[in-house]
Design an enzyme around this catalytic site. Structure first.
Site, PDB file in Angstrom:
ATOM      1  N   CYS A  12       0.737  -0.742  -0.175  1.00 54.96           N
ATOM      2  CA  CYS A  12       0.304   0.187   0.508  1.00 54.96           C
ATOM      3  C   CYS A  12       0.713   0.930  -0.016  1.00 54.96           C
ATOM      4  O   CYS A  12       2.216   1.238  -0.060  1.00 54.96           O
ATOM      5  CB  CYS A  12      -0.929   0.043   1.368  1.00 54.96           C
ATOM      6  N   HIS A  40       4.509  -5.181   9.624  1.00 51.76           N
ATOM      7  CA  HIS A  40       4.553  -6.504   9.656  1.00 51.76           C
ATOM      8  C   HIS A  40       4.907  -8.064   8.846  1.00 51.76           C
ATOM      9  O   HIS A  40       4.070  -8.288   8.743  1.00 51.76           O
ATOM     10  CB  HIS A  40       3.553  -6.012  10.211  1.00 51.76           C
ATOM     11  N   HIS A 126      -2.015  -3.919  19.621  1.00 52.25           N
ATOM     12  CA  HIS A 126      -1.745  -2.932  18.172  1.00 52.25           C
ATOM     13  C   HIS A 126      -0.730  -2.032  18.242  1.00 52.25           C
ATOM     14  O   HIS A 126      -1.073  -0.758  18.697  1.00 52.25           O
ATOM     15  CB  HIS A 126      -2.758  -2.372  17.466  1.00 52.25           C
ATOM     16  N   GLU A 128      -0.731   0.583  15.807  1.00 50.18           N
ATOM     17  CA  GLU A 128      -1.394   1.967  15.718  1.00 50.18           C
ATOM     18  C   GLU A 128      -1.805   2.564  16.926  1.00 50.18           C
ATOM     19  O   GLU A 128      -2.199   3.692  17.463  1.00 50.18           O
ATOM     20  CB  GLU A 128      -1.767   1.103  14.396  1.00 50.18           C
ATOM     21  N   THR A 158      -7.091   1.305  11.273  1.00 47.11           N
ATOM     22  CA  THR A 158      -7.250   1.212   9.781  1.00 47.11           C
ATOM     23  C   THR A 158      -7.311  -0.070   9.311  1.00 47.11           C
ATOM     24  O   THR A 158      -7.512   0.787   8.556  1.00 47.11           O
ATOM     25  CB  THR A 158      -5.984   2.542   9.627  1.00 47.11           C
ATOM     26  N   SER A 216       0.065  -9.467  10.922  1.00 53.77           N
ATOM     27  CA  SER A 216      -0.276  -8.426  10.174  1.00 53.77           C
ATOM     28  C   SER A 216      -1.434  -8.726   9.778  1.00 53.77           C
ATOM     29  O   SER A 216      -2.599  -9.490   9.734  1.00 53.77           O
ATOM     30  CB  SER A 216       0.183  -8.114   8.861  1.00 53.77           C
ATOM     31  N   SER A 217      -2.051  -7.220  11.434  1.00 53.47           N
ATOM     32  CA  SER A 217      -3.324  -7.514  10.708  1.00 53.47           C
ATOM     33  C   SER A 217      -4.852  -7.275   9.917  1.00 53.47           C
ATOM     34  O   SER A 217      -5.845  -8.213   9.712  1.00 53.47           O
ATOM     35  CB  SER A 217      -4.021  -5.551  12.096  1.00 53.47           C
ATOM     36  N   ASN A 218      -3.845  -6.269   9.129  1.00 50.85           N
ATOM     37  CA  ASN A 218      -4.891  -6.384   7.615  1.00 50.85           C
ATOM     38  C   ASN A 218      -4.831  -7.778   6.872  1.00 50.85           C
ATOM     39  O   ASN A 218      -5.680  -8.452   6.332  1.00 50.85           O
ATOM     40  CB  ASN A 218      -4.669  -5.610   7.090  1.00 50.85           C
TER      41      ASN A 218
END
Length: 276
Positions: A12, A40, A126, A128, A158, A216-218
């Protein structure tokens, strides 16, 4: 066997920006640190370390060469207090916080200053969210809806699922007694597009390979969404696919998190085409 690769893959903007920043400074500075893992994704971090990047973890002491070193703040951000402390100790501190993350911090701070109770849909552990707490100390960070009163502002980490965030906001509104209810969508649009795409792929495929960091969260979100509909393999890279029999599947989809390099995705695709 048919293979379907997602259109929305690769880094991204925020990750790309942070990586370019680090690589530029690695070329011209003798010593470059990142505060925690820059993104991450262990593969990405290891490649940067091979180029000379040193990782400074949260509880590490200030390095002896700090006054001669550049420190890059990761895309997830850092509390302002810590940022100021780092600026006192390092030759230069480069803030590579993702602009979308910065916007979340700004909106949360503005809501707090306007008298709202700030509640954020997210994981309090997290990076963030730890950074956000540095901007709004009493922000409530949770994935469980609460009953609140008065002026309420609802935001999201996010990288969370937009559908889950909408449900979270609706449940808070139902349970609470607000005099004002401010619902601000702070979910990253890039991660949301991947979410929408993987949902569609999951209905069409009998296996989805999700490529990216296990922390990685996403990326974990993509795996979780797809697993509601079809079988999922969440892998860091192609090495985890050794010996897996792909030939028994009719159609296989491949997607990836926003911190997953294209080369890792391409190697997974190649491995699947070879049958495991």
């Amino acid at each position: 066997m048919k293979l379907c690769v997602a259109e929305n893959i690769g880094f991204c903007f925020g990750v790309e920006r942070a990586l370019k920043t680090v690589e530029e400074y690695l070329k011209k500075e003798r010593s470059v640190y990142s505060l925690g893992e820059l993104v991450h994704n262990r593969n990405v971090v290891e490649r940067l370390e091979e180029k000379g990047l040193k990782v400074l973890h949260d509880n590490d002491p200030i390095p002896e060469d700090a006054k001669d070193s550049v420190l890059v703040v990761r895309a997830h951000g850092v509390p302002p207090r810590i940022l100021k402390e780092l600026e006192k100790n390092f030759k230069r501190v480069i803030d590579a916080t993702c602009p979308i993350v910065l916007k979340l911090f700004e909106r949360a701070k503005a809501a707090k200053e306007a008298g709202y109770t700030v509640i954020v849909f997210g994981d309090e552990n997290h990076d963030e969210m730890r950074a956000l707490k540095g901007h709004v100390e009493d922000a409530i960070i949770t994935t469980r809806p609460l009953a609140l009163r008065g002026r309420i502002c609802v935001l999201s980490q996010t990288t969370m699922s937009l559908d889950d965030f909408l449900s979270f906001g609706a449940e808070i509104l139902k349970a609470s007694e607000p005099t004002e209810f401010l619902f601000l969508n702070s979910v990253c649009e890039v991660t949301h597009r991947r979410e929408v795409e993987v949902k569609k792929m999951a209905f069409e495929c009998d296996l989805i390979a999700v490529v990216g960091g296990k922390n990685s969260s996403n990326t974990k979100k993509l795996a979780r969404i797809a697993s509601k509909t079809t079988r999922v393999l969440h892998v860091q890279d192609a090495s985890e696919l050794e010996g897996f029999d792909f030939k028994r599947f009719r159609k296989i989809g491949v997607t990836a998190g926003t911190s997953t390099p294209l080369e890792d995705v391409n190697l997974v695709v190649k491995k699947i085409r070879l049958g495991g």
